[in-house]
Design an enzyme around this catalytic site. Structure first.
Site, PDB file in Angstrom:
ATOM      1  N   CYS A  34       6.377 -78.901-111.727  1.00 41.06           N
ATOM      2  CA  CYS A  34       6.667 -79.745-112.894  1.00 41.06           C
ATOM      3  C   CYS A  34       7.508 -79.081-113.980  1.00 41.06           C
ATOM      4  O   CYS A  34       8.595 -79.565-114.274  1.00 41.06           O
ATOM      5  CB  CYS A  34       5.364 -80.242-113.483  1.00 41.06           C
ATOM      6  SG  CYS A  34       4.531 -81.385-112.388  1.00 41.06           S
TER       7      CYS A  34
HETATM    8  N1  LIG Z   1       1.978 -81.768-108.737  1.00 44.56           N
HETATM    9  C1  LIG Z   1       1.721 -81.917-110.026  1.00 44.56           C
HETATM   10  O1  LIG Z   1       1.001 -81.130-110.625  1.00 44.56           O
HETATM   11  C2  LIG Z   1       2.276 -83.097-110.765  1.00 44.56           C
HETATM   12  C3  LIG Z   1       1.734 -83.407-112.018  1.00 44.56           C
HETATM   13  C4  LIG Z   1       2.241 -84.491-112.717  1.00 44.56           C
HETATM   14  C5  LIG Z   1       3.284 -85.237-112.188  1.00 44.56           C
HETATM   15  N2  LIG Z   1       3.808 -84.899-110.977  1.00 44.56           N
HETATM   16  C6  LIG Z   1       4.889 -85.735-110.439  1.00 44.56           C
HETATM   17  O2  LIG Z   1       4.338 -86.601-109.464  1.00 44.56           O
HETATM   18  C7  LIG Z   1       5.265 -86.817-108.396  1.00 44.56           C
HETATM   19  C8  LIG Z   1       4.648 -86.395-107.080  1.00 44.56           C
HETATM   20  O3  LIG Z   1       4.401 -85.025-107.129  1.00 44.56           O
HETATM   21  P1  LIG Z   1       3.519 -84.285-106.023  1.00 44.56           P
HETATM   22  O4  LIG Z   1       3.362 -82.892-106.486  1.00 44.56           O
HETATM   23  O5  LIG Z   1       2.305 -85.084-105.719  1.00 44.56           O
HETATM   24  O6  LIG Z   1       4.534 -84.375-104.776  1.00 44.56           O
HETATM   25  P2  LIG Z   1       4.233 -83.992-103.243  1.00 44.56           P
HETATM   26  O7  LIG Z   1       5.534 -83.557-102.692  1.00 44.56           O
HETATM   27  O8  LIG Z   1       3.038 -83.101-103.155  1.00 44.56           O
HETATM   28  O9  LIG Z   1       3.814 -85.386-102.581  1.00 44.56           O
HETATM   29  C9  LIG Z   1       4.689 -86.414-102.308  1.00 44.56           C
HETATM   30  C10 LIG Z   1       4.207 -87.156-101.061  1.00 44.56           C
HETATM   31  O10 LIG Z   1       5.071 -88.274-100.837  1.00 44.56           O
HETATM   32  C11 LIG Z   1       5.240 -88.421 -99.434  1.00 44.56           C
HETATM   33  N3  LIG Z   1       6.438 -89.234 -99.165  1.00 44.56           N
HETATM   34  C12 LIG Z   1       7.727 -88.850 -99.058  1.00 44.56           C
HETATM   35  N4  LIG Z   1       8.522 -89.915 -98.822  1.00 44.56           N
HETATM   36  C13 LIG Z   1       7.710 -91.003 -98.805  1.00 44.56           C
HETATM   37  C14 LIG Z   1       7.925 -92.391 -98.624  1.00 44.56           C
HETATM   38  N5  LIG Z   1       9.138 -92.890 -98.454  1.00 44.56           N
HETATM   39  N6  LIG Z   1       6.855 -93.200 -98.666  1.00 44.56           N
HETATM   40  C15 LIG Z   1       5.596 -92.722 -98.855  1.00 44.56           C
HETATM   41  N7  LIG Z   1       5.338 -91.425 -99.027  1.00 44.56           N
HETATM   42  C16 LIG Z   1       6.378 -90.576 -99.004  1.00 44.56           C
HETATM   43  C17 LIG Z   1       5.332 -86.990 -98.941  1.00 44.56           C
HETATM   44  O11 LIG Z   1       5.085 -86.921 -97.541  1.00 44.56           O
HETATM   45  C18 LIG Z   1       4.244 -86.328 -99.791  1.00 44.56           C
HETATM   46  O12 LIG Z   1       2.988 -86.388 -99.152  1.00 44.56           O
HETATM   47  C19 LIG Z   1       6.519 -86.054-108.792  1.00 44.56           C
HETATM   48  O13 LIG Z   1       7.384 -86.901-109.476  1.00 44.56           O
HETATM   49  C20 LIG Z   1       5.993 -84.976-109.723  1.00 44.56           C
HETATM   50  O14 LIG Z   1       6.967 -84.530-110.636  1.00 44.56           O
HETATM   51  C21 LIG Z   1       3.314 -83.850-110.252  1.00 44.56           C
END
Ligand SMILES: NC(=O)c1ccc[n+]([C@@H]2O[C@H](COP(=O)([O-])OP(=O)(O)OC[C@H]3O[C@@H](n4cnc5c(N)ncnc54)[C@H](O)[C@@H]3O)[C@@H](O)[C@H]2O)c1
Length: 427
Positions: free
Chosen positions: A265
């Protein structure tokens, strides 16, 4: 309520499990078949404290997972988009995954009679929901936002490692919506959580997330800069910041200096805000410096190491900690990555240990050595760099005895052992 959660990574898996725990019925959607199988078996797709217990409790009952968007959208009232928004080379966010998710939701919506609310939880720059997501949903569904379906933006503020606690005890819940109805429905989902809900439009909700992370990142880079200055004068920067943090206007949190911030992030979000500002014709000097200071900290660590070890060629250097922070297996933008890359560039032999993140780091550095304990990684080492603040590193002492030279550069102020040649990064 019935909710589909699109994307089962850190945010999606935690949101799904916690909403199930609030009594909602959940359908997780991901394109990764392996994750879908794991979730259906009650196995967390990522490591997060408490997640396994929740999945074991709800998987196969009120929480199921599928790759089938249509099934998920037709059988729920809400779809939360929780897919990744990675950085492009220039710092802007890559929206291709959000596009894919919105297109698939829209195609399913075309077949649905009942009202449905799409909620963007992924971190997206201001105006993305309005100008990017809604047009895709409308085109794919042939329906009109605000009339045929609702849209809201509900940014996520969880801390990895404490994500389930944070879901249950949030400092704030922000619901930005295109209309009253969508916002009311999304707010209702959180009725069991004791927290005031901040209601805004979607672009304000998007901006709140970026400002939140940019401010915290700024506090860290500010503390690192002060730490670098304090070290030159032999002033204990932690003592300084403990006193400074007593000022209620400042707060004691995020004032620890060290190897800098990583994770999925802070670096990505600050860069994305810089990029958005540039697009608007504004050059954000302070935000650029936040990134510059952060990128310098791992290099300063290596400079301290070189002063002690000299030529690094052929030297065995142990890196303790690979995760971007403790209590997670997430290595995205971990400060260990630039540290290891620089050590390899200088010809060092790198030996590492981390309690959770080894398998993830193997994908980036397949040729360095990975060990099952700190002691094993330290065996015969010429020096050690501590990059992650794991609790178990605080207790390390006799383990350093197996090193060839007991040189330890601590990037997190976690080492308390006394019979070593110790140097702190900013202290
Ligand atoms: N990780 C954190 O601490 C955090 C905190 C706040 C906000 N965010 C935000 O949240 C969002 C997700 O982050 P994350 O860390 O969970 O990401 P991540 O990469 O861990 O997870 C994303 C998931 O989406 C799946 N995916 C990819 N393409 C897809 C599709 N077309 N349809 C359905 N699923 C699909 C992937 O396989 C994966 O499991 C980002 O925008 C990030 O900036 C993350």
């Amino acid at each position: 309520m019935k909710i589909s959660i699109i994307g089962s990574g850190y945010v999606g898996a935690v949101t799904a499990a916690c909403f199930a725990d609030c009594g909602h019925e959940i359908i997780c959607v991901d394109i990764d078949e392996k994750k879908i199988q794991w979730i259906n078996q009650g196995i967390p797709p990522i490591f997060e404290e408490g997640l396994q217990e929740l999945l074991e409790k709800y998987a196969g009952k009120t929480l199921i997972a599928t790759t089938d968007y249509e099934y998920a959208v037709l059988n729920t009232d809400f779809s939360f988009i929780c897919v990744g928004t990675p950085s492009e080379e220039n710092g802007s966010i890559n929206l291709s995954i959000v596009r894919a998710a919105a297109t698939s939701i829209g195609a399913a919506l075309a077949k649905k009679e009942a009202y449905h609310v799409i909620v963007i939880k992924s971190t997206v720059v201001p105006e993305t929901t309005e100008k990017f997501v809604i047009p895709i949903l409308e085109e794919a569904s042939g329906k009109i936002a605000g009339k045929d379906f609702g849209v809201a933006m509900n940014p996520e503020f969880l801390r990895e490692g404490k994500a389930i606690y944070d879901f249950r005890h949030p400092d704030k819940i922000v619901v930005g919506s295109i209309d009253q109805r969508s916002g009311d429905l999304v707010s209702e989902l959180y009725k069991n959580i004791e927290c005031e809900i901040t209601r805004t439009d979607t672009r304000t909700a998007e901006m709140i997330k970026y400002v939140n992370n940019s401010f915290l990142a700024t506090k860290i880079s500010f503390s690192n800069e002060i730490g670098n200055i304090c070290k030159k004068m032999g002033i204990d920067t932690y003592e300084v910041m403990r006193a400074v943090g007593k000022d209620a206007r400042i707060s004691p949190l995020f004032l620890n200096c060290g190897a800098g911030f990583g994770g999925s992030c802070f670096p990505k979000d600050v860069r994305a805000l810089i990029n958005k500002a540039k697009d608007l014709g504004y050059s954000p000097i302070l935000l650029k410096s936040v990134i510059d200071v952060n990128e310098k900290q791992p290099i300063i660590m290596i400079e301290l190491l070189k002063k002690k070890v000299g030529n690094m060629k052929g030297k065995k250097i142990t890196v303790l900690g690979l995760a971007f922070k403790n209590d997670t297996d997430d290595i995205r933008e971990s400060r260990a990555i630039p540290v290891i890359a620089e050590l390899l560039r200088l010809g060092a032999e790198v030996s590492t240990y981390d309690p959770l993140a080894i398998e993830n780091m193997k994908k980036i550095f397949p040729t360095i050595s990975y060990h099952n304990s700190a002691k094993e990684a330290l065996q015969g080492a010429d020096a050690c760099l501590v990059v992650t603040e794991w609790e178990e590193f605080k207790k390390l002492d006799a383990e350093f005895e197996v090193m060839k030279e007991k040189i330890v550069i601590d990037g997190r102020k976690v080492i308390s052992a006394t019979s070593i040649d110790y140097e702190g990064l900013c202290w």
